[in-house]
Design an enzyme around this catalytic site. Structure first.
Site, short mmCIF file in Angstrom:
data_model
loop_
_atom_site.label_atom_id
_atom_site.label_comp_id
_atom_site.label_asym_id
_atom_site.label_seq_id
_atom_site.Cartn_x
_atom_site.Cartn_y
_atom_site.Cartn_z
N LYS A 93 0.83 -1.21 0.00
CA LYS A 93 0.00 0.00 0.00
C LYS A 93 0.86 1.25 0.00
O LYS A 93 0.53 2.25 -0.66
CB LYS A 93 -0.93 -0.02 1.21
CG LYS A 93 -2.11 -0.99 1.10
CD LYS A 93 -3.05 -0.84 2.28
CE LYS A 93 -4.31 -1.66 2.11
NZ LYS A 93 -4.06 -3.10 2.08
N GLU A 177 -3.64 7.41 7.74
CA GLU A 177 -4.43 8.21 6.81
C GLU A 177 -5.57 8.92 7.54
O GLU A 177 -6.03 8.47 8.58
CB GLU A 177 -5.02 7.34 5.70
CG GLU A 177 -4.01 6.77 4.76
CD GLU A 177 -4.66 5.94 3.66
OE1 GLU A 177 -3.99 5.72 2.64
OE2 GLU A 177 -5.82 5.52 3.82
N HIS A 212 -15.00 -4.91 6.83
CA HIS A 212 -14.23 -4.57 5.63
C HIS A 212 -14.33 -5.63 4.54
O HIS A 212 -13.54 -5.61 3.59
CB HIS A 212 -12.75 -4.31 5.99
CG HIS A 212 -12.57 -3.25 7.05
ND1 HIS A 212 -12.74 -1.91 6.79
CD2 HIS A 212 -12.27 -3.35 8.37
CE1 HIS A 212 -12.53 -1.23 7.91
NE2 HIS A 212 -12.26 -2.08 8.87
N ARG A 274 -6.32 -8.24 -10.02
CA ARG A 274 -6.99 -9.48 -10.41
C ARG A 274 -8.43 -9.15 -10.78
O ARG A 274 -8.88 -8.01 -10.64
CB ARG A 274 -6.98 -10.48 -9.25
CG ARG A 274 -7.60 -9.90 -7.97
CD ARG A 274 -7.67 -10.91 -6.85
NE ARG A 274 -7.99 -10.30 -5.57
CZ ARG A 274 -9.21 -10.01 -5.14
NH1 ARG A 274 -10.26 -10.25 -5.92
NH2 ARG A 274 -9.41 -9.47 -3.95
#
Length: 535
Positions: A93, A177, A212, A274
């Site tokens: 990330k 973040e 999530h 993907r």
């Protein structure tokens, strides 16, 4: 497409649907995934034995593993996916955010640097402004993720995130973040070829999540304006170009839900290198077969369509039918699928599944039973189609989330497109109500099914026409009565059954109910035709 298909399978999947469908199948090891589907050595052995020309990695397991992509190439097979360098670039990330920043793709304000000491990370959080989100750099699926609302909570949350990240991914690197309030999860389907072409196939809204993990997906995203869609699509294509992408990918954005219709309120989250589980909703609104595109591009062909040739038609919704118990915190279930019926495929309803009636939901793999997808000209009609499709879905043998999904598809806030990633937690009491006691109608249907089943001639020994073999309470001096007992949750419901000609009388506590009917085989599906008190 006329391509010969080769399956691989573990011990648990020897009789699986995908094995039966393929032209040939090769065993790759014991049931645990680490010894079979995650074993690169076993998979490359299967490539060599079968002479496979290409490998499609599916959705999970090694689908985003650069070493596996390289191993396929070394074994002489084309990997139907992006180049290994692109997988690596987007696998971290932190690295991905650095790349996206250089490509002018909007990022959530945050710290993605290499320094991992408490002072640096806490200082970054203070600069960003609380609430913030600590996220595992190498992670996914919500593991290694913590929301922090105040400075005094940061150290403890950081320790937990790093510990979970190290356990799940072998890497405790994190990033910090800004936490977006009223977040919407909107992702863009992108495709690129090896000739420099790249397009997007519009967006999917995946905001309805639990821990999530996506639960419901739809396309196009409700409330997204054309201007915001164009801006997001351009950013997604720029992201794909920035890493030299080839094949199908998904660029995921977090969007400020209160400003979803305005450009400039979306931020890059990550790129999945993907095909996604939710790709059917894109196929339904574009008329494009994404797997065919994957195969053609892997074979070196250019993209079949230009951006200006791609259009959106109607609205599509997908739900994931799981063997899990929503009433017990969505606990995964295992067991035999004794009875499994899906709505028939049509232009409006599609069912993607890898199981059949009689198959087992095992402890070894994800307990998804099927994806149910509906399409129509507008969102409300597509959702009505979904409620109808779920009503026609029958699963016996394991507890499923079918009723939970039906409740989502009927919830007033969902119908009003009041979407954000915390929707399920906010409305959980509405979506998982106490089942209560069985109604007299439900009890009568259960009782009727039981007495009709015991009347079945196949259960009787000898001459089914003989009164001595009857199962209808026959006696020399008239018909008697039977006692039925059912378990309803923790309670036991007991009542008498009396026989009155061709009818049955059930003496419920709430009053007698008259019933009649017959069992229908329905080609193995099994159903009851019932008349309950004239209904």
């Amino acid at each position: 497409m006329g391509i010969r298909t080769i399956a691989v399978y573990s011990d648990a999947d020897a009789g699986a649907m995908h094995v039966a469908m393929a032209d040939e199948a090769h065993h790759i090891g014991p049931s645990p995934a680490r010894s079979s589907y995650l074993s690169i050595e076993n998979l490359t052995d299967a490539i060599a034995k079968s002479g496979a020309a290409a490998v499609h990695p599916g959705y999970g397991f090694l689908s985003e593993n650069a070493e596996f992509a390289e191993a396929c190439a070394a074994a002489g097979a084309v990997f139907v996916g992006p180049p290994p360098d692109a997988i690596r670039a987007m696998g971290s990330k932190s690295n991905a955010k650095t790349l996206m920043e250089s490509a002018s793709v909007p990022l959530v304000p945050g710290y993605h640097g290499a320094s991992q000491d408490l002072e640096t990370l806490a200082g970054a959080a203070a600069d960003i402004g609380y609430p913030v989100l600590i996220k595992a750099s190498a992670g996914g699926g919500g593991r290694g993720m913590r929301r922090v609302d105040a400075a005094e909570e940061f150290e403890k949350a950081l320790e937990g995130a790093k510990r979970e990240s190290a356990s799940a991914f072998g890497d405790d690197t994190v990033l910090v973040e800004k936490f977006v309030t009223h977040p919407r999860h909107i992702e863009m389907q992108v495709f690129a070829d090896s000739h420099g072409g790249a397009v997007h196939l519009f967006e999917r809204d995946c905001s309805l999540q639990r821990r999530h993990q996506k639960v419901v997906e739809e396309a196009p995203a409700p409330g997204l304006s054309d201007a915001a869609r164009v801006e997001m699509g351009n950013a997604a294509v720029a992201a794909a170009r920035a890493v030299g992408y080839v094949g199908a990918g998904t660029v995921e954005f977090i969007v400020e839900g209160l400003h979803v219709s305005e450009p400039g309120h979306f931020f890059f989250m990550e790129m999945n290198t993907r095909l996604q589980v939710e790709h059917p909703v894109t196929e339904m609104i574009t008329g494009v077969d994404l797997v065919e595109w994957q195969i053609r591009i892997a074979a070196g062909e250019p993209l079949p369509m230009r951006q200006d040739e791609l259009t959106v038609d109607g609205h599509a919704v997908e739900v994931r039918l799981y063997a899990e118990n929503p009433a017990r915190n969505f606990l995964p279930q295992t067991g035999r699928l004794d009875h499994l019926v899906f709505p028939p495929d049509s232009a409006n309803v599609r069912v993607d599944t890898g199981v059949r009636g009689g198959d087992d939901v095992s402890m070894y793999y994800d307990p998804m039973i099927a994806k149910i997808i509906t399409w129509d000209q507008d969102r409300n009609t597509a959702l009505r189609r979904m409620r109808g499709a779920l009503a026609k879905t029958e699963v016996v043998g394991v507890v499923t989330n079918r009723a939970f999904l039906a409740a989502v598809a009927a919830h007033p806030a969902f119908l009003a497109a009041e979407l954000e990633t915390g929707f399920i937690e906010t409305h959980l009491a509405d979506l998982t109500p106490d089942a209560g006691v069985a109604s007299p109608m439900m009890l009568a249907l259960a009782a009727l099914g039981e007495v009709l089943d015991t009347q079945s001639p196949t259960l009787n020994q000898g001459d089914p026409a003989s009164p001595w073999n009857a199962r209808d309470g026959w006696r020399l001096n008239g018909r008697g009565e039977s006692i039925l007992r059912f378990r309803d949750g923790d309670a036991v419901v007991e009542f008498a059954v009396r026989y009155d000609g061709s009818d049955f009388l059930f003496d419920f506590a709430s009053g007698p109910v008259r019933a009649a009917g017959s069992l229908n085989d329905d080609g193995g599906a099994g159903s009851i035709f019932a008349v309950i008190d004239g209904a």
